[in-house]
Design a protein around this motif. Structure first.
Motif, PDB file in Angstrom:
ATOM      1  N   GLY A   1       0.796  -1.222   0.000  1.00  0.00           N
ATOM      2  CA  GLY A   1       0.000   0.000   0.000  1.00  0.00           C
ATOM      3  C   GLY A   1       0.831   1.275   0.000  1.00  0.00           C
ATOM      4  N   MET A   2       2.113   1.164   0.309  1.00  0.00           N
ATOM      5  CA  MET A   2       2.972   2.352   0.226  1.00  0.00           C
ATOM      6  C   MET A   2       3.151   2.793  -1.227  1.00  0.00           C
ATOM      7  SD  MET A   2       6.007   1.148   2.840  1.00  0.00           S
ATOM      8  CE  MET A   2       6.853   2.735   3.022  1.00  0.00           C
ATOM      9  N   LEU A   3       3.015   1.842  -2.162  1.00  0.00           N
ATOM     10  CA  LEU A   3       3.395   2.138  -3.551  1.00  0.00           C
ATOM     11  C   LEU A   3       2.424   3.051  -4.294  1.00  0.00           C
ATOM     12  CD1 LEU A   3       4.761  -1.412  -4.406  1.00  0.00           C
ATOM     13  CD2 LEU A   3       6.091   0.656  -3.940  1.00  0.00           C
ATOM     14  N   PRO A   4       1.109   2.740  -4.297  1.00  0.00           N
ATOM     15  CA  PRO A   4       0.223   3.616  -5.077  1.00  0.00           C
ATOM     16  C   PRO A   4       0.255   5.066  -4.611  1.00  0.00           C
ATOM     17  CG  PRO A   4      -1.031   1.852  -3.967  1.00  0.00           C
ATOM     18  CD  PRO A   4       0.416   1.576  -3.760  1.00  0.00           C
ATOM     19  N   GLU A   5       0.306   5.302  -3.337  1.00  0.00           N
ATOM     20  CA  GLU A   5       0.359   6.690  -2.873  1.00  0.00           C
ATOM     21  C   GLU A   5       1.764   7.255  -2.998  1.00  0.00           C
ATOM     22  OE1 GLU A   5      -2.573   7.599   0.590  1.00  0.00           O
ATOM     23  OE2 GLU A   5      -1.770   5.576   0.819  1.00  0.00           O
TER      24      GLU A   5
ATOM     25  N   VAL B   1      -8.753  -9.841  -9.897  1.00  0.00           N
ATOM     26  CA  VAL B   1      -7.648  -9.070  -9.313  1.00  0.00           C
ATOM     27  C   VAL B   1      -6.908  -9.936  -8.298  1.00  0.00           C
ATOM     28  CG1 VAL B   1      -7.025  -7.006  -8.005  1.00  0.00           C
ATOM     29  CG2 VAL B   1      -8.860  -6.898  -9.692  1.00  0.00           C
ATOM     30  N   LEU B   2      -7.694 -10.701  -7.539  1.00  0.00           N
ATOM     31  CA  LEU B   2      -7.112 -11.595  -6.540  1.00  0.00           C
ATOM     32  C   LEU B   2      -6.191 -12.622  -7.200  1.00  0.00           C
ATOM     33  CD1 LEU B   2      -7.689 -11.494  -3.511  1.00  0.00           C
ATOM     34  CD2 LEU B   2      -9.302 -13.372  -3.813  1.00  0.00           C
ATOM     35  N   ARG B   3      -6.591 -13.079  -8.393  1.00  0.00           N
ATOM     36  CA  ARG B   3      -5.781 -14.085  -9.091  1.00  0.00           C
ATOM     37  C   ARG B   3      -4.602 -13.461  -9.835  1.00  0.00           C
ATOM     38  NH1 ARG B   3     -10.822 -16.361 -10.466  1.00  0.00           N
ATOM     39  NH2 ARG B   3     -10.685 -15.280 -12.449  1.00  0.00           N
ATOM     40  N   GLY B   4      -4.423 -12.144  -9.693  1.00  0.00           N
ATOM     41  CA  GLY B   4      -3.242 -11.532 -10.308  1.00  0.00           C
ATOM     42  C   GLY B   4      -3.518 -10.786 -11.590  1.00  0.00           C
ATOM     43  N   HIS B   5      -4.792 -10.640 -11.950  1.00  0.00           N
ATOM     44  CA  HIS B   5      -5.099  -9.990 -13.222  1.00  0.00           C
ATOM     45  C   HIS B   5      -5.588  -8.563 -13.048  1.00  0.00           C
ATOM     46  CE1 HIS B   5      -4.354 -13.854 -14.926  1.00  0.00           C
ATOM     47  NE2 HIS B   5      -5.357 -14.420 -14.277  1.00  0.00           N
ATOM     48  N   GLY B   6      -5.252  -7.938 -11.933  1.00  0.00           N
ATOM     49  CA  GLY B   6      -5.610  -6.533 -11.749  1.00  0.00           C
ATOM     50  C   GLY B   6      -4.700  -5.640 -12.578  1.00  0.00           C
ATOM     51  N   PRO B   7      -5.013  -4.354 -12.603  1.00  0.00           N
ATOM     52  CA  PRO B   7      -4.236  -3.444 -13.441  1.00  0.00           C
ATOM     53  C   PRO B   7      -2.760  -3.345 -13.026  1.00  0.00           C
ATOM     54  CG  PRO B   7      -6.238  -2.371 -12.604  1.00  0.00           C
ATOM     55  CD  PRO B   7      -6.152  -3.700 -11.947  1.00  0.00           C
ATOM     56  N   CYS B   8      -2.455  -3.511 -11.765  1.00  0.00           N
ATOM     57  CA  CYS B   8      -1.069  -3.273 -11.324  1.00  0.00           C
ATOM     58  C   CYS B   8      -0.445  -4.410 -10.532  1.00  0.00           C
ATOM     59  CB  CYS B   8      -1.003  -2.005 -10.464  1.00  0.00           C
ATOM     60  SG  CYS B   8      -1.458  -0.512 -11.311  1.00  0.00           S
ATOM     61  N   ASN B   9      -1.033  -5.616 -10.562  1.00  0.00           N
ATOM     62  CA  ASN B   9      -0.454  -6.702  -9.767  1.00  0.00           C
ATOM     63  C   ASN B   9       1.033  -6.883 -10.067  1.00  0.00           C
ATOM     64  OD1 ASN B   9      -3.377  -7.173 -10.063  1.00  0.00           O
ATOM     65  ND2 ASN B   9      -2.985  -8.922  -8.710  1.00  0.00           N
ATOM     66  N   ARG B  10       1.354  -6.938 -11.352  1.00  0.00           N
ATOM     67  CA  ARG B  10       2.750  -7.161 -11.738  1.00  0.00           C
ATOM     68  C   ARG B  10       3.645  -6.028 -11.272  1.00  0.00           C
ATOM     69  NH1 ARG B  10       3.893 -10.796 -16.024  1.00  0.00           N
ATOM     70  NH2 ARG B  10       1.982 -11.901 -16.572  1.00  0.00           N
TER      71      ARG B  10
ATOM     72  N   PRO C   1      -4.360   1.417 -10.052  1.00  0.00           N
ATOM     73  CA  PRO C   1      -3.374   2.492 -10.249  1.00  0.00           C
ATOM     74  C   PRO C   1      -3.817   3.832  -9.663  1.00  0.00           C
ATOM     75  CG  PRO C   1      -4.649   2.182 -12.256  1.00  0.00           C
ATOM     76  CD  PRO C   1      -5.160   1.156 -11.271  1.00  0.00           C
ATOM     77  N   THR C   2      -2.852   4.676  -9.315  1.00  0.00           N
ATOM     78  CA  THR C   2      -3.147   6.060  -8.948  1.00  0.00           C
ATOM     79  C   THR C   2      -2.817   6.932 -10.154  1.00  0.00           C
ATOM     80  OG1 THR C   2      -0.942   6.152  -7.957  1.00  0.00           O
ATOM     81  CG2 THR C   2      -2.799   5.880  -6.460  1.00  0.00           C
ATOM     82  N   LEU C   3      -3.853   7.356 -10.860  1.00  0.00           N
ATOM     83  CA  LEU C   3      -3.648   8.036 -12.143  1.00  0.00           C
ATOM     84  C   LEU C   3      -3.613   9.547 -12.018  1.00  0.00           C
ATOM     85  CD1 LEU C   3      -6.023   5.791 -14.287  1.00  0.00           C
ATOM     86  CD2 LEU C   3      -3.556   5.580 -13.969  1.00  0.00           C
ATOM     87  N   THR C   4      -4.283  10.081 -11.009  1.00  0.00           N
ATOM     88  CA  THR C   4      -4.253  11.541 -10.822  1.00  0.00           C
ATOM     89  C   THR C   4      -4.051  11.845  -9.342  1.00  0.00           C
ATOM     90  OG1 THR C   4      -6.588  11.948 -10.272  1.00  0.00           O
ATOM     91  CG2 THR C   4      -6.030  11.733 -12.622  1.00  0.00           C
TER      92      THR C   4
END
Lengths: 252, 94, 339
Positions: free
Chosen positions: C75-79, C297-306, C141-144
């Motif tokens: 959670g530190m990453l998106p912000e 998303v849980l299975r890894g297919h969310g926008p930013c899992n990778r 993702p945090t886009l704006t």
């Protein structure tokens, strides 16, 4: 150059160095070598952003044309920034960041100690507060310098290389110009060259502890405090200033 | 070389006059670093004026299975408490 | 008395004040032990690290606390993505402090997990290998800049809703960590709402930014409470053990009921055409949740899992030589001191 002008420029130098370094340290948060170091680097970043806010606010007030800390931080171009070129150097690896930090910490220890007796009382108060922070910063950075310098053969080689790379920016720390002279004459700032012996002694002591070699002095073509920067600063500012510049006049 | 740092327990004195209290743990390579980490992790909101860090491996703790043997024998020593003694109400300053 | 960590054991393997946990007792758990344990829990006694506990209780806690810790760290990453671009120096300082707090909360939680006899290094390894889960919300993702506001307001709001009951969790170290975390997090949600309010009262472009952020973060925040009670595998047992105090759906409903009026105050529209006030129930009723998206998303297919895992792995790998150097330095100094 009038005396008030010189004082504003002097405060911008101090404030910009803290701001740019705070910005660089902020890039680390979430990516440090250990979770505990994420918190440590974030604390450093917070101290520097805090110093920048105090110094830039004061500069803006003295300037008297209505620019606050944010107008000064976000709406000036690179050539108007007066930070030391050392502060804007990229984070590189953790060793590069530590060496940059340690060189500035040892310098700020001398500088803030001198400024805390400035005839400018507000600056003296900011310096006294910053000096406490700086003592911790130096504890942190010199501790890491020793761990990396006297750690593994790899870490020793890496941090020695960081030192060789960044040493060329230290000449600027003690080279006075007209602004520095005017401030020294007014009792607002110290004679820059007078800070060098104590700095040098501390540098040597820390290097010995870290089993590192002091590089030879080098001439320097940068004059960050006069707005002559390395290529890195404009990139840093482009990122930092993008949002306020994209919506002029907006409140955030 | 093992790059994992050992665990330290952290104790904070929240202000002068109070004892140090255990607040949690952290990892650090050495004691100096442990103090710095304790400061950064556990005193971000002025929680303390003094820190102790102790390598976790150096702490000896009592075994809960022995709790009965260790602590229950104190239970019937009620005469250690002032309320054990019957003193007439009219006697003051006792 | 016995030594918790004798010389035969690696010195850092677990937190000192506990320890029994490392090797589940070889003896099978007797029904009497289990009953005694449940009686203590029912009596609202706190379970402490060295106390006897069913192995399943220990494993449930390790799983939950470490997932919680991983969520704080990821959670530190998106912000953190917006620290260098915060639009004022005040916002920059607040955001650094907030992201730093999340790292701190991760630390408190790893520290609590370590009392159960598992090393942090092992837990981090599970995160980096992709074996461990963390909250799906951080794979968006945090886009704006408005996303920083929306995360504080909605994501931290949902997190607080989840976490406040855990302050009364039966496991002492987890409950204590959570008390500290909840105390610190109250500023997180307020600063997020303040960002949203400033944007909502700003220019047309800023209002649009705020609405767009609400559009993207509303449903993921609703999903943060986990699958509905019918589908949740862990709820019943966790409630019996008083690890959990409310079901996912109860907490979700509470969150919706407090958040909808806040959105109305901001003058923003919640992206749910079926949202309505149910007078009889005294609750807001929402439209159907897209559980397929949640599972994906849980299975890894969310926008930013990778990206999220890659960032953690890169930081960890780049720091290897630093951690080694510090350990080597400490060993040298210890040897010098002993000589």
């Amino acid at each position: 150059m009038s005396a008030p002008d010189a004082r504003v420029r002097y405060l911008l130098r101090l404030g910009d160095t803290s701001l740019v370094l705070g910005q660089r340290l902020g890039e680390w948060v979430g990516h440090a070598p250990a979770l505990e170091e994420d918190l440590g680097l974030a604390n450093l970043a917070l101290d520097f952003v805090g110093q920048a806010r105090l110094l830039l606010s004061y500069a803006g007030e003295l300037e008297g044309s209505g620019r606050d800390e944010d107008a000064l931080a976000f709406l000036r171009d690179a050539h108007e920034f007066a930070n030391l070129a050392l502060a804007e150097q990229p984070n590189g690896d953790f060793g590069d960041t530590i060496v940059r930090q340690w060189l500035i910490d040892t310098w700020q220890l001398q500088l803030y100690a001198a400024l805390s007796t400035s005839t400018d009382e507000r600056l003296a108060a900011i310096a006294a507060k910053s000096l406490k922070e700086t003592r911790y910063h130096h504890r942190f950075s010199s501790g890491w310098l020793a761990r990396l310098g006297d750690g593994t053969p790899e870490s020793h080689a890496r941090v020695q290389a960081s030192l060789e790379n960044l040493w060329r920016f230290t000449g600027e720390l003690f080279a006075p110009d007209a602004v520095d002279e005017a401030m020294a004459a007014a009792g607002i700032g110290p004679q820059l060259a007078g800070l060098e012996p104590a700095w040098s002694a501390l540098i040597d002591a820390d290097l010995k502890e870290a089993t590192l070699r002091r590089p030879a002095p080098q001439p320097f073509p940068w004059h960050g405090k006069r707005g002559v920067h390395t290529e890195h600063l404009s990139h840093l500012l482009a990122e930092m200033q993008q949002l306020p510049r994209s919506l002029p006049g907006a409140r955030w | 070389m093992n790059a994992d740092w050992p665990l330290f327990e952290v104790f904070i004195r929240s202000r002068g006059g109070l004892e140090h209290r255990h607040v949690g743990s952290l990892h650090a390579a050495d004691a100096r670093m442990a103090i710095e980490h304790a400061r950064d992790v556990y005193t971000r909101r002025q929680e303390g004026v003094s820190l102790w860090v102790v390598p976790s491996a150096q702490i000896t703790a009592s075994d809960p299975d022995e709790a009965g043997a260790l602590f229950e024998p104190a239970r019937d020593k009620v005469y250690r408490h002032p309320t054990f003694y019957e003193i007439p109400d009219e006697v003051k300053n006792l | 008395m016995y030594h918790i960590s004798g010389k035969s054991q690696p010195p850092m393997y677990t937190q000192a004040l506990d320890q029994q946990g490392r090797e589940p007792s070889a003896a099978p758990e007797s029904p009497e032990q289990a009953a005694r344990f449940q009686a203590r829990v029912d009596a609202e006694e706190k379970i402490e690290p060295k106390d006897w506990m069913p192995e399943a209780y220990r494993q449930t806690l390790i799983r939950q606390i470490s997932q919680h810790a991983h969520s704080e760290i990821v959670g530190m990453l998106p912000e953190g993505n917006w620290i260098t671009r915060a639009p004022s120096l005040r916002r920059k300082a607040v955001l650094i402090a907030k992201v730093q707090d999340e790292g701190g909360h991760g630390m408190y939680l790893y520290s609590a997990a370590e009392t159960l006899g598992v090393e942090r290094a092992t837990l981090v390894e599970q995160l980096l290998s992709g074996a461990a889960k963390y909250s799906s919300i951080f794979n968006y993702p945090t886009l704006t800049w408005a996303d920083v506001g929306a995360i504080g307001w909605l994501v931290d709001g949902a997190a607080i809703m989840n976490q406040v009951p855990i302050c009364r969790c039966s496991y002492g170290p987890y409950a204590r960590a959570m008390v500290r975390i909840c105390k610190e997090e109250s500023f997180h949600q307020r600063q997020g709402f303040e960002i949203m309010l400033t944007l909502a009262r700003g220019s047309e472009a800023q209002r649009a930014m705020a609405q767009d952020a609400l559009n993207r973060w509303w449903w993921p925040s609703i999903m943060m409470f986990g699958p509905s009670d019918v589908a949740s595998r862990h709820t019943a047992q966790s409630m019996r053990w008083k690890i959990k105090r409310f079901t996912n759906d109860e907490l979700r409903q509470k969150f919706i009921d407090v958040t909808v009026p806040q959105a109305q105050f901001l003058g923003l529209t919640i992206p749910d055409p079926q949202l309505r006030w149910d007078e009889a129930a005294g609750h807001f009723e929402i439209g159907p949740i897209d559980w397929e998206e949640f599972q994906a998303v849980l299975r890894g297919h969310g926008p930013c899992n990778r990206e999220r895992l890659e960032a953690r792995r890169a930081g960890h790998a780049a720091g290897e030589w630093v951690r080694e150097a510090a350990a080597a330095h400490a060993a040298k100094r210890a040897a010098q001191a002993a000589a």
